[in-house]
Design an enzyme around this catalytic site. Sequence first.
Site, PDB file in Angstrom:
ATOM      1  N   GLU A  78       3.621  -1.695   0.307  1.00  0.00           N
ATOM      2  CA  GLU A  78       4.197  -0.367   0.150  1.00  0.00           C
ATOM      3  C   GLU A  78       3.905   0.546   1.352  1.00  0.00           C
ATOM      4  O   GLU A  78       4.777   1.212   1.870  1.00  0.00           O
ATOM      5  CB  GLU A  78       3.624   0.234  -1.146  1.00  0.00           C
ATOM      6  CG  GLU A  78       3.763   1.722  -1.288  1.00  0.00           C
ATOM      7  CD  GLU A  78       5.019   2.103  -2.056  1.00  0.00           C
ATOM      8  OE1 GLU A  78       5.678   1.172  -2.551  1.00  0.00           O
ATOM      9  OE2 GLU A  78       5.319   3.294  -2.124  1.00  0.00           O
ATOM     10  N   ASP A  79       2.643   0.569   1.783  1.00  0.00           N
ATOM     11  CA  ASP A  79       2.231   1.587   2.755  1.00  0.00           C
ATOM     12  C   ASP A  79       2.127   1.117   4.197  1.00  0.00           C
ATOM     13  O   ASP A  79       1.998   1.933   5.105  1.00  0.00           O
ATOM     14  CB  ASP A  79       0.858   2.171   2.362  1.00  0.00           C
ATOM     15  CG  ASP A  79       0.951   3.007   1.104  1.00  0.00           C
ATOM     16  OD1 ASP A  79       2.092   3.235   0.643  1.00  0.00           O
ATOM     17  OD2 ASP A  79      -0.095   3.422   0.588  1.00  0.00           O
TER      18      ASP A  79
END
Length: 702
Positions: free
Chosen positions: A76-77
Amino acid sequence: MPSIDALADRLSTYLDDDQVNLVRRAYFYAEQAHDGQRRRSGEPYVTHPLAVASILADMHMDHQSLMAAMLHDVIEDTGIAKEALDAQFGESVAELVDGVSKLTQMNFETKAEAQAENFQKMAMAMARDIRVILVKLADRLHNMRTLEVLSGEKRRRIAKETLEIYAPIANRLGMHSMRVEFEDLGFKAMHPMRSERIRAAVKRARGNRKEIVNKIEESITHCLAREGMEGEVMGREKHLYGIYQKMRGKRRAFNEIMDVYAFRIVVDKVDTCYRVLGAVHNLYKPLPGRFKDYIAIPKANGYQSLHTTLFGMHGVPIEIQIRTREMEELANNGIAAHWLYKSNEEDQPKGSHARARQWVKGVLEMQQRAGNSLEFIESVKIDLFPDEVYVFTPKGKIMELPKGSTAVDFAYAVHTDVGNTCIACRINRRLAPLSEPLQSGSTVEIVSAPGARPNPAWLNFVVTGKARTHIRHALKQQRRSESISLGERLLNKVLTGLDSHLDKISAERIQATLGEYRLEVIEDLLEDIGLGNRMAYVVARRLLADSGDERPSSEGPLAIRGTEGLVLSYAKCCTPIPGDPIVGHLSAGKGMVVHLENCKNIGEIRHNPEKCIQLSWAKDVTGEFNVELRVELEHQRGLIALLASSVNAADGNIEKIGMDERDGRISVVQLIVSVHDRVHLARVIRKLRALKGVIHINRVRA
Ligand code: MN
């Protein structure tokens, strides 16, 4: 500051060295991937995945879950691909991370939709690998623990979602400790003031309760020792959000909730549970009907325990849970306690694990049936909360009510005034009875009228405490004001007969009389008279300080206006109507019942002034009064229609009609007709008599 070394030490108590090293590797991978990123609090980002893994370590989760926790925000990041994780850590871990990421990744059009989508993804992920949900729950838990650094609006949104979605899931999976923490943190973020007030009140109460808690604990411990059984006795407290919900949902006072003393006894084996139960039932008297055996029949989330309630010293209620250590572990950690996941095995899940799986399966089936996300969340919510219904206001707001709730419950949930003035309802735009139990998904609209009042019959079908309390309160108020006004008229009537009036009696004299009756205010006395609990003439004599027992002679009858409402009713036996000579029969607590003067039912008490009172009809009496007529007539076609149109032509209303065929030729019809008074009745009878074939008409009286 928690560190990977400290975590690794803890892990080595239940994992192999190889497995601990894999978790370490995942940590270092994450540390590098998130390098330079910081949390809102300013700490390096990797502290978050480390904390999430640590939560899972408390639940003794397997090494793959812990690795997934370390890596859960990497896709995700940091833009690292799933394939890269697959190559580094294997397919299972990569799948887990992917599952958790998907739960976090969504962009949503509306808030309601966002919740629904979230939920859906979560359920789907659960079906594939339930560890995804456990990692997600731990992720959410750490975010809730560190919620304070976020802005107010974002904080509230996350808290609300936690209360609505994550806490129920934790509950469904039997993870009590996590659910309680979700709820208390969510409550604090949503309502910081209320949460703080309850926390302070609990702290104060804890001080006051300490002595009793210790005493009970000691006596139970002694009792177990005497019987030669070993068990750990501990006091329990409700969590803050639980107290808040009880206060709000069941409208219970804080003290009422805290008046219950709760203990848990943890023992070695199942057999001991039942023996301990026997022992405590000997120690204190059990409250009948409160014993529950969740050992023999576990709850749907796998929870097992014995529950009972006892009367302690001075009658204080004591709630006791008895369970084994294993059950205790299960009650706190639920599905995570039963952790059986073997990575390369087709497992045969058992116990709570199997039940959770079954639930997930049900959820997926529902999802396939439901058309869109919102529909889906409604059906899932129903499954999560089988005891609640969800209905919509006309503006689309969702209201949550206990199962079996009716439109009246709904009205009171909207607002007390809406409840008090409600006269009808539309369910899905159609007029429906107020007593109809609501179905989830319906739209409910309340029709109210200014000045309308609650109907006593509502008490027969409302289910919420709020509705019940407010209806009772409103009826009591109404009854009280009507009783007072009737009482005042009764009293003044007697006083007038004695050449006096309430206005003419000095305040001191009234106060002295109230003192003799141990009453506070004159309204209490008047209410008592109106309700028939005290005789007006006895009170009048007291007020006049008249000790003679000579009856007042010029006492005129009390006039009935027809608007006395709840404290005055008309006898069913003789159905008096204005114009009839009448007497009032006072019965304690019921107010006054109006009978015909010659009604047989009051024959013996008619001249007893403590029970009966002379009445007359006021000139301006209003209302509709029912009388029963018996009409004997020749049988003919369309006879009922003929009768009805005659009554109607005389402005009367037929309330009820019954017919006996005496023989082929003569019929006898009973009519209950509502009229204003005797003159009106005479008009109705004249019209009926004019009908062809009518032989005889008479009014039926007891
Ligand atoms: Mn996270």
